[in-house]
Design a protein around this motif. Structure first.
Motif, PDB file in Angstrom:
ATOM      1  N   ASP A   1      14.216  30.988  13.631  1.00  0.00           N
ATOM      2  CA  ASP A   1      12.817  30.502  13.890  1.00  0.00           C
ATOM      3  C   ASP A   1      12.226  31.873  14.272  1.00  0.00           C
ATOM      4  O   ASP A   1      12.492  33.023  14.201  1.00  0.00           O
ATOM      5  CB  ASP A   1      12.816  29.297  14.930  1.00  0.00           C
ATOM      6  CG  ASP A   1      11.682  28.502  14.618  1.00  0.00           C
ATOM      7  OD1 ASP A   1      11.917  27.221  14.236  1.00  0.00           O
ATOM      8  OD2 ASP A   1      10.542  28.846  14.729  1.00  0.00           O
TER       9      ASP A   1
ATOM     10  N   THR B   1       8.890  14.795  14.808  1.00  0.00           N
ATOM     11  CA  THR B   1       8.543  16.248  14.855  1.00  0.00           C
ATOM     12  C   THR B   1       7.271  16.673  15.129  1.00  0.00           C
ATOM     13  O   THR B   1       6.387  16.105  15.102  1.00  0.00           O
ATOM     14  CB  THR B   1       9.159  16.728  13.280  1.00  0.00           C
ATOM     15  OG1 THR B   1       8.068  16.747  12.419  1.00  0.00           O
ATOM     16  CG2 THR B   1      10.319  16.101  13.031  1.00  0.00           C
TER      17      THR B   1
ATOM     18  N   ASN C   1      14.235  25.433   5.570  1.00  0.00           N
ATOM     19  CA  ASN C   1      13.489  24.445   6.114  1.00  0.00           C
ATOM     20  C   ASN C   1      12.385  24.733   6.638  1.00  0.00           C
ATOM     21  O   ASN C   1      11.124  23.964   6.597  1.00  0.00           O
ATOM     22  CB  ASN C   1      14.372  23.737   7.156  1.00  0.00           C
ATOM     23  CG  ASN C   1      13.645  22.669   8.208  1.00  0.00           C
ATOM     24  OD1 ASN C   1      13.357  21.829   7.790  1.00  0.00           O
ATOM     25  ND2 ASN C   1      13.295  23.457   9.184  1.00  0.00           N
TER      26      ASN C   1
ATOM     27  N   TYR D   1      -0.723  22.431   0.745  1.00  0.00           N
ATOM     28  CA  TYR D   1       0.412  22.147   1.111  1.00  0.00           C
ATOM     29  C   TYR D   1       1.269  21.639   0.239  1.00  0.00           C
ATOM     30  O   TYR D   1       2.387  21.845  -0.468  1.00  0.00           O
ATOM     31  CB  TYR D   1       0.210  21.168   2.501  1.00  0.00           C
ATOM     32  CG  TYR D   1       1.778  20.795   3.024  1.00  0.00           C
ATOM     33  CD1 TYR D   1       2.597  21.384   3.687  1.00  0.00           C
ATOM     34  CD2 TYR D   1       2.208  19.551   2.568  1.00  0.00           C
ATOM     35  CE1 TYR D   1       3.766  21.211   3.900  1.00  0.00           C
ATOM     36  CE2 TYR D   1       3.425  19.079   3.001  1.00  0.00           C
ATOM     37  CZ  TYR D   1       4.260  19.817   3.776  1.00  0.00           C
ATOM     38  OH  TYR D   1       5.588  19.415   4.072  1.00  0.00           O
TER      39      TYR D   1
HETATM   40  N1  LIG Z   1       8.371  15.690   9.324  1.00  0.00           N
HETATM   41  C1  LIG Z   1       7.981  15.269   8.197  1.00  0.00           C
HETATM   42  O1  LIG Z   1       7.804  13.956   7.974  1.00  0.00           O
HETATM   43  C2  LIG Z   1       8.099  16.074   6.731  1.00  0.00           C
HETATM   44  C3  LIG Z   1       7.771  15.485   5.723  1.00  0.00           C
HETATM   45  C4  LIG Z   1       7.782  16.380   4.528  1.00  0.00           C
HETATM   46  C5  LIG Z   1       8.130  17.717   4.478  1.00  0.00           C
HETATM   47  N2  LIG Z   1       8.765  18.112   5.522  1.00  0.00           N
HETATM   48  C6  LIG Z   1       9.079  19.540   5.640  1.00  0.00           C
HETATM   49  O2  LIG Z   1      10.427  19.578   6.481  1.00  0.00           O
HETATM   50  C7  LIG Z   1      10.405  20.860   7.186  1.00  0.00           C
HETATM   51  C8  LIG Z   1      10.449  20.774   8.731  1.00  0.00           C
HETATM   52  O3  LIG Z   1       9.487  20.001   9.099  1.00  0.00           O
HETATM   53  P1  LIG Z   1       9.503  19.388  10.486  1.00  0.00           P
HETATM   54  O4  LIG Z   1       8.678  18.189  10.376  1.00  0.00           O
HETATM   55  O5  LIG Z   1      10.908  19.520  11.239  1.00  0.00           O
HETATM   56  O6  LIG Z   1       8.303  20.631  10.924  1.00  0.00           O
HETATM   57  P2  LIG Z   1       8.224  21.139  12.487  1.00  0.00           P
HETATM   58  O7  LIG Z   1       6.674  21.728  12.464  1.00  0.00           O
HETATM   59  O8  LIG Z   1       8.543  20.237  13.493  1.00  0.00           O
HETATM   60  O9  LIG Z   1       9.291  22.505  12.522  1.00  0.00           O
HETATM   61  C9  LIG Z   1       9.202  23.658  11.645  1.00  0.00           C
HETATM   62  C10 LIG Z   1       9.854  24.632  12.409  1.00  0.00           C
HETATM   63  O10 LIG Z   1       9.454  25.868  11.379  1.00  0.00           O
HETATM   64  C11 LIG Z   1       9.224  26.991  12.072  1.00  0.00           C
HETATM   65  N3  LIG Z   1       8.497  27.900  11.449  1.00  0.00           N
HETATM   66  C12 LIG Z   1       7.251  28.063  10.980  1.00  0.00           C
HETATM   67  N4  LIG Z   1       6.705  28.934  10.258  1.00  0.00           N
HETATM   68  C13 LIG Z   1       7.818  29.723  10.263  1.00  0.00           C
HETATM   69  C14 LIG Z   1       7.880  30.985   9.868  1.00  0.00           C
HETATM   70  N5  LIG Z   1       7.059  31.412   9.149  1.00  0.00           N
HETATM   71  N6  LIG Z   1       9.038  31.655  10.122  1.00  0.00           N
HETATM   72  C15 LIG Z   1      10.151  30.887  10.643  1.00  0.00           C
HETATM   73  N7  LIG Z   1      10.097  29.695  11.115  1.00  0.00           N
HETATM   74  C16 LIG Z   1       9.044  29.169  11.164  1.00  0.00           C
HETATM   75  C17 LIG Z   1       8.562  26.515  13.367  1.00  0.00           C
HETATM   76  O11 LIG Z   1       8.357  27.399  14.150  1.00  0.00           O
HETATM   77  C18 LIG Z   1       9.306  25.264  13.556  1.00  0.00           C
HETATM   78  O12 LIG Z   1      10.320  25.246  14.512  1.00  0.00           O
HETATM   79  C19 LIG Z   1       9.297  21.714   6.518  1.00  0.00           C
HETATM   80  O13 LIG Z   1       9.361  22.498   5.554  1.00  0.00           O
HETATM   81  C20 LIG Z   1       8.202  20.383   6.116  1.00  0.00           C
HETATM   82  O14 LIG Z   1       7.228  20.986   5.270  1.00  0.00           O
HETATM   83  C21 LIG Z   1       8.515  17.257   6.993  1.00  0.00           C
END
Ligand SMILES: NC(=O)c1ccc[n+]([C@@H]2O[C@H](COP(=O)([O-])OP(=O)(O)OC[C@H]3O[C@@H](n4cnc5c(N)ncnc54)[C@H](O)[C@@H]3O)[C@@H](O)[C@H]2O)c1
Length: 249
Positions: A34, A188, A87, A152
């Protein structure tokens, strides 16, 4: 059987943390990556408490030097990296007319350049092993489109296409590349931001999901575990919709 080494990006919290814990419980040693090492402490502690092997890695996935340094550190400690879960991601809510170049470039740098750099950093390990698993976490918004989320959703569309192209390029080396587009995964940081933004009543959301419940991080982790398994060796270039049966296109 030797222990495989995996790396999961954005694994401090949310879906990434769930995937990291799940791959560790599947018997893999896991690099928990992270933005900085301290953020990874909870995920690493949870994996170790359950008897698994984990290492915290601080890196911004959009930064080439940081990505290669983090992978080198993991490789030196735990061996060649043959499983990658891309991710880490950032969201964006900007009315189309208000999109600015800097924000567009930032979102694409993290969501699209990030996975590309991560694959570049691990691909020689996978080719040498003649075995590899890459799972890209995209988004259902890439399938449906989303109002106020052109930046996005376009970046996630690129992740889906990247998946298909990489699958063709790396298939001959025994490396599979698939993507999971989450829909509404609750609890999340990102999903709470979406919820605050759109204020969609839960009953309205549920009416679009045949199994009538919102997603949980472990739903995605189960899908990820399958795609990283031996049994999924004939599955590549695919989009695995872990979304409660929502009709997306
Ligand atoms: N939660 C949802 O409903 C949902 C829906 C569609 C897609 N997603 C995708 O799933 C993935 C995870 O989502 P989430 O909801 O757990 O998000 P989140 O924001 O809770 O977690 C994302 C993590 O990525 C880390 N991060 C961000 N930028 C970074 C970087 N440049 N380098 C390293 N780490 C970095 C953050 O610090 C965080 O820990 C994402 O790619 C998101 O687009 C989530």
């Amino acid at each position: 059987m030797s222990v495989k080494t995996a790396i999961v990006t954005g694994a401090a919290a949310g879906i990434g943390a769930a995937c990291a814990k799940r791959l560790a419980s599947d018997g893999m040693a896991v690099g928990v990556l992270d933005l900085d090492e301290e953020r990874c402490a909870d995920t690493v502690a949870a994996i170790k408490a359950a008897g698994g092997i984990a290492m915290a890695l601080g890196a911004d996935v959009s930064n080439r030097e940081q990505v290669f340094a983090a992978v080198a550190k993991l490789r030196a400690e735990l061996g060649p990296v043959t499983v990658l879960v891309n991710n880490a991601g950032v969201t964006d809510f900007t009315k189309f007319e208000d999109i600015e170049d800097d924000r567009w470039d930032f979102v694409f740098a993290v969501n699209v350049r990030g996975p590309m750099l991560m694959v570049q950093a691990v691909i020689e390990d996978m080719k040498s092993a003649h075995w590899g698993r890459i799972v890209n976490i995209s988004s259902s918004s890439a399938q449906t489109g989303a109002i106020g989320m052109v930046t996005y959703s376009s970046s996630k569309g690129a992740v889906v296409t990247m998946t298909r192209s990489m699958a063709q390029e790396f298939g001959p080396y025994g490396i599979t590349v698939n993507n999971i587009p989450p829909g509404s995964v609750m609890g999340t940081i990102m999903s709470e931001a979406n919820r605050d933004r759109f204020q969609i009543p839960t009953e309205v959301l549920l009416s679009t999901i045949p199994v009538r419940r919102l997603g949980e991080v472990n739903d995605i982790a189960h899908g990820c575990s399958y795609l990283c398994s031996e049994g999924a060796s004939y599955v590549t270039g695919q989009t695995l919709g872990v979304n409660g049966g929502r009709v997306v296109s």
